[in-house]
Scaffold this active site. Structure first.
Site, PDB file in Angstrom:
ATOM      1  N   LYS A  96      15.208 104.546  42.907  1.00  0.00           N
ATOM      2  CA  LYS A  96      14.350 105.733  43.054  1.00  0.00           C
ATOM      3  C   LYS A  96      15.093 106.978  42.562  1.00  0.00           C
ATOM      4  O   LYS A  96      14.516 107.852  41.933  1.00  0.00           O
ATOM      5  CB  LYS A  96      13.902 105.896  44.507  1.00  0.00           C
ATOM      6  N   LYS A 146       4.342  97.654  33.345  1.00  0.00           N
ATOM      7  CA  LYS A 146       4.019  97.095  34.654  1.00  0.00           C
ATOM      8  C   LYS A 146       3.018  98.019  35.360  1.00  0.00           C
ATOM      9  O   LYS A 146       3.214  99.237  35.381  1.00  0.00           O
ATOM     10  CB  LYS A 146       5.313  97.001  35.473  1.00  0.00           C
ATOM     11  N   LYS A 202       1.409 102.481  40.720  1.00  0.00           N
ATOM     12  CA  LYS A 202       0.715 103.742  41.002  1.00  0.00           C
ATOM     13  C   LYS A 202       1.511 104.922  40.449  1.00  0.00           C
ATOM     14  O   LYS A 202       0.947 105.951  40.113  1.00  0.00           O
ATOM     15  CB  LYS A 202       0.389 103.894  42.480  1.00  0.00           C
TER      16      LYS A 202
HETATM   17  P1  ADP Z   1       3.726 100.423  43.052  1.00  0.00           P
HETATM   18  O1  ADP Z   1       4.625 100.009  41.912  1.00  0.00           O
HETATM   19  O2  ADP Z   1       2.330 100.640  42.585  1.00  0.00           O
HETATM   20  O3  ADP Z   1       4.293 101.592  43.827  1.00  0.00           O
HETATM   21  P2  ADP Z   1       4.603  98.901  45.316  1.00  0.00           P
HETATM   22  O4  ADP Z   1       6.021  99.044  44.915  1.00  0.00           O
HETATM   23  O5  ADP Z   1       4.096  99.683  46.488  1.00  0.00           O
HETATM   24  O6  ADP Z   1       3.663  99.193  44.038  1.00  0.00           O
HETATM   25  O7  ADP Z   1       4.327  97.345  45.520  1.00  0.00           O
HETATM   26  C1  ADP Z   1       3.704  96.764  46.635  1.00  0.00           C
HETATM   27  C2  ADP Z   1       3.685  95.261  46.407  1.00  0.00           C
HETATM   28  O8  ADP Z   1       2.879  94.937  45.257  1.00  0.00           O
HETATM   29  C3  ADP Z   1       5.060  94.666  46.137  1.00  0.00           C
HETATM   30  O9  ADP Z   1       5.176  93.463  46.855  1.00  0.00           O
HETATM   31  C4  ADP Z   1       5.099  94.414  44.644  1.00  0.00           C
HETATM   32  O10 ADP Z   1       5.887  93.287  44.332  1.00  0.00           O
HETATM   33  C5  ADP Z   1       3.625  94.175  44.292  1.00  0.00           C
HETATM   34  N1  ADP Z   1       3.345  94.715  42.953  1.00  0.00           N
HETATM   35  C6  ADP Z   1       3.301  96.032  42.612  1.00  0.00           C
HETATM   36  N2  ADP Z   1       3.001  96.183  41.302  1.00  0.00           N
HETATM   37  C7  ADP Z   1       2.862  94.928  40.786  1.00  0.00           C
HETATM   38  C8  ADP Z   1       2.551  94.421  39.478  1.00  0.00           C
HETATM   39  N3  ADP Z   1       2.301  95.234  38.451  1.00  0.00           N
HETATM   40  N4  ADP Z   1       2.493  93.079  39.323  1.00  0.00           N
HETATM   41  C9  ADP Z   1       2.720  92.228  40.372  1.00  0.00           C
HETATM   42  N5  ADP Z   1       3.014  92.647  41.620  1.00  0.00           N
HETATM   43  C10 ADP Z   1       3.092  93.978  41.848  1.00  0.00           C
END
Ligand code: ADP
Length: 331
Positions: free
Chosen positions: A115, A197, A200
């Site tokens: 981060k 990827k 959000k």
């Molecule tokens: P973001 O990247 O949108 O902030 P998070 O880090 O909050 O998402 O991820 C929450 C869960 O969703 C985690 O377990 C993560 O592995 C899964 N996840 C997030 N983005 C993806 C993606 N593009 N493909 C597969 N799994 C994902």
């Protein structure tokens, strides 16, 4: 040898709208897991505060996650769903854990370093995140934590804390269980509309419950190469096909792959196919969500009831922790 029945715990971060990457990477598997065992699923609003300081947004995201999980099939009769802040003792346990955590261990945490590398100015909450996470898990005596690979190190911190606590305060009797990570099936990374990827934080996400014009606009904006309509195409290098794969049954997938390879099938066709598949896939959940939106009191009742179950479980663990540490209370 069969051990004691596992206690499943999972934290859901209300820091944005859930997208289809979250669904295939985590939520779908959460929903499958919550039925068979004692399980606590909590919406970690204190964790979200490490990056979000907007009361209205935090309130909305927190409530929306509950709506989304219920719409997607979470059954509140099978497991507890509640707000992290409905179990205030979690922050008391976190404090006890801070006193057992070397700063050098948190300094090395990959999730923190990532981060910071992305340009976030870290606050002490972000730095201490894995300790609050340990309290989240251990306050319900959680033994199995469904997470992605990227969270393995944080669970190691939880395990270290449980072991250290037991060694210092347990006089030979383990007070806290040492949990195991339950690594979720490694779903291929779901691409966002720009091909990176889906996340959000990249502004490239398609929300699980987006619909109508907004959804259509997103799907039509998915980046493709410029192979002309007539030319044969390789489905395996196409972002649209990568998304189609998540939603299509085998027969549809073969048909679409065949059409890509044969030529005369444009990316516009593929996007329409994807739009239809997505709309159908989440249709039931979307209907359920609409019904739930009209019944906010029911959703609040679910959270209130879940919170009660969380507090009851936490009270037993905290009583043992207070007894062991000498942090007495007089109420
Ligand atoms: P973001 O990247 O949108 O902030 P998070 O880090 O909050 O998402 O991820 C929450 C869960 O969703 C985690 O377990 C993560 O592995 C899964 N996840 C997030 N983005 C993806 C993606 N593009 N493909 C597969 N799994 C994902």
């Amino acid at each position: 040898m069969a051990g004691p029945s596992p206690v499943i715990v999972s934290g859901l971060q209300p820091s944005g709208t859930l997208h289809i990457g979250n669904y295939f990477g985590a939520i779908r598997q959460h929903i499958a897991l919550h039925r068979d065992h004692e399980a606590y699923f909590f919406i970690v609003n204190y964790h979200a505060m490490t990056t979000l300081h907007d009361a209205e947004a935090l309130r909305t995201y927190s409530f929306d996650i509950a709506l989304d999980y219920l719409a997607l099939g979470f059954d509140p009769n099978q497991a507890a769903l509640f707000l992290q802040s409905d179990v205030p003792a979690v922050n008391e346990l976190a404090w006890i854990f801070y006193t057992l955590t070397p700063v050098s261990q948190l300094d090395k945490a990959v999730s923190f370093k990532d981060k910071v590398a992305q340009g976030l100015t870290p606050n002490a909450g972000l730095f201490n995140y894995p300790v609050l996470q340990a309290a989240d898990i251990l306050i319900y005596a959680g033994t199995r934590v469904p997470v992605g690979q990227d969270q393995k190190q944080n669970i190691e911190i939880t395990r270290n804390l449980a072991q250290k606590f037991n060694a210092i305060f347990g006089s030979g009797v383990p007070i806290l269980p040492v949990p195991e990570p339950y690594i979720l099936e490694d779903v291929a990374v779901v691409p966002g509309v720009d091909g990176r990827k889906m996340s959000k934080s990249y502004g490239n996400a398609i929300g699980i419950f987006e619909e109508g014009k907004a959804l259509k606009k997103k799907v039509m904006s998915i980046v493709t190469d410029s192979t002309p309509l007539e030319a044969p195409k390789d489905p395996d290098t196409c972002n649209v096909f990568a998304l189609i794969k998540l939603f299509a049954d085998k027969e549809t997938l073969e048909r679409v792959a065949g059409a890509y390879r044969a030529g005369g099938y444009g990316f516009g066709h593929a996007k329409k196919e994807l739009l239809g598949l997505m709309t159908a896939y989440f249709a039931e959940a979307r209907d359920r969500r609409r019904e739930l939106v009209a019944r906010p009191d029911y959703v609040r009742d679910v959270l209130r009831e879940g919170g009660k179950r969380g507090r009851e479980k936490a009270a037993g663990v905290m009583a043992r922790v207070r007894e062991a540490t000498g942090v007495v209370t007089t109420y």
